[in-house]
Write an enzyme that holds these catalytic residues in place. Sequence first.
Site, PDB file in Angstrom:
ATOM      1  N   GLU A 119       0.838  -1.218   0.000  1.00 44.05           N
ATOM      2  CA  GLU A 119       0.000   0.000   0.000  1.00 44.05           C
ATOM      3  C   GLU A 119       0.870   1.264   0.000  1.00 44.05           C
ATOM      4  O   GLU A 119       0.496   2.303   0.541  1.00 44.05           O
ATOM      5  CB  GLU A 119      -0.955   0.029   1.213  1.00 44.05           C
ATOM      6  CG  GLU A 119      -1.803  -1.206   1.384  1.00 44.05           C
ATOM      7  CD  GLU A 119      -2.808  -1.408   0.261  1.00 44.05           C
ATOM      8  OE1 GLU A 119      -2.906  -0.555  -0.622  1.00 44.05           O
ATOM      9  OE2 GLU A 119      -3.507  -2.431   0.286  1.00 44.05           O
ATOM     10  N   GLY A 120       2.032   1.170  -0.636  1.00 45.08           N
ATOM     11  CA  GLY A 120       2.993   2.278  -0.634  1.00 45.08           C
ATOM     12  C   GLY A 120       3.918   2.127   0.562  1.00 45.08           C
ATOM     13  O   GLY A 120       3.449   2.022   1.696  1.00 45.08           O
TER      14      GLY A 120
END
Length: 601
Positions: free
Chosen positions: A409-410
Amino acid sequence: MEATQEKEILRGGQFLVKETKCEDIFTPEDFNEEQTMMKEAVMEFNDREIIAHRERFEKKDYAFTEECMKKAGELGFLGVAVPEEYGGLGMGFVSTMLVCDYISSGTGSFSTAFGAHTGIGTMPITLYGTEEQKQKYVPKLATGEWFGAYCLTEPGAGSDANSGKTTAELTADGKHYKINGQKMWISNAGFCQLFIVFARLEDDKNITGFIVENDPSNGITLGEEEHKLGIRASSTRQVFFNDCLVPVENMLAGRGEGFKIAMNALNVGRIKLAAACLDSQRRIITTGVQYANERKQFKTPIADFGAIKAKIAEMATSAYAGESASYRAAKNIEDRIAMRVAAGNTHQEAELKGVEEYAIECSILKVAVSEDVQNCADEGIQIFGGMGFSEETPMEAAWRDARIARIYEGTNEINRMLSVGMLVKKAMKGHVDLLGPAMKVADELMGIPSFDVPNYSELFSEEKEMIAKLKKVFLMVAGSAVQKYGPDLEQHQQLLMNASNILIEIYMAESAILRAEKNAKRFGEDSQEVQIAMARLYLFKAVEIIKKNGIEGVVSFAEGDEQKMMLMGLKRFTKYANYPNVVALRNTIAEKVKAENKYCF
């Protein structure tokens, strides 16, 4: 909606420049009857179907992960966030967070499969799909008849998601797009029926999203299962597209809209990832304290030793702060969605804009809670000692599973820089007034400090004043940095990391204090002694982190008299009038957790 209208709902990032009243936040103690019932149902499913069979996940039983996902679908858990007209339960954002929270602690393998399917596998269609696309695909995804996967990452495109090389070419008859390329680290690839695929048309600046059915006869091949440090039974494969034909009507949103879809899907994914780490922390704490109460050394339970008490207290405090901040932000998003629906937006528009509004908070939570669960698992191993390093105990698996949360998610580094960058952009758009407050702080630094002795007669009055001063630290550091570097600020990544660490600790500490204050007001201070202690302990730790990052940030760009003035301001803004007795706070927290033999808040 009436309750929503009675309170001020701050815009994303405004927590930094506006005071939040404790009555205006949502806490886990505010769960309604429906939410409490859902929580209990999810916990029962998790205990029965996931945790009881933990060893099967550790042995890479991918088929068992798929089997558990089907059972979750049969119970409606995969469709909590899906509108009722598409086969889901249509529950609010807080309820979707709650389900993600309590279903995710069995193993990281199931948690990853669940999150990938319900979040980035399903939500892009729900939020960006045409009515025909939603009717065709979402009911199957909501019930678990089909499973979804998300194909964004490529060998050369990780954090720089828009640099992907996968191509989409319109066929001569204009009926299909022909997709060619390679995707990697694709969760659920081994058992999904549908991919959300991002590819580039011609020389477009931005990628485009497509809904692609997983048909091996249509130019789709899978790599072998990846062998990973943790989340071992989460199916993770490379996906290769070789002249894969996709009907033109399966383009998701418009041409070149893929990057926007990817970023907004990640906003939802980030706050849901924070939720997915919460119950893991609770269970690690419970397992740790139970072992510490039973394990004796020198004829004494190790839970009675001060060094172990400190660990238990710190673990519980981080979990408490994570819960407080996650549900605070979730309710803000839910209220913003409700406001937009009331104003005439469609469900799609309202949810998209509602989540996007709090993208800063989503990034903050992703970083803070993913790091807290890793630290919690690490201390869990330490409490178990040598046994913690053994596969016979659950701690080592918890530690391995937690590690991925800081990457997907980054990465946390990307999210740190995003949180500050998005805040600066909001200020430039006039959505958050940073300039005015920053100028006031600059004037304050030039003035003579007050030597009046404040009256801290009310609960948390000193702590709230400290929070207000910590916000001045951020405004001082970030404001001066923006003034010095302007649009080139994004090139100074270490400075951005310092500013982000300050921002994160402000939000987390304030959330813990507001929750404890709200509960003390409605349940009585005496009954909330331990929650009050956790809020104070978290703030103390936050002040030390902010002080360190403030110094690093200031000396990286300021010199001479300016540097001296800012460092003096930093000292003033991080100084307690009355330092808390940290050892006493830890002992208060630890004794409660010991007595309950579990995380009990």
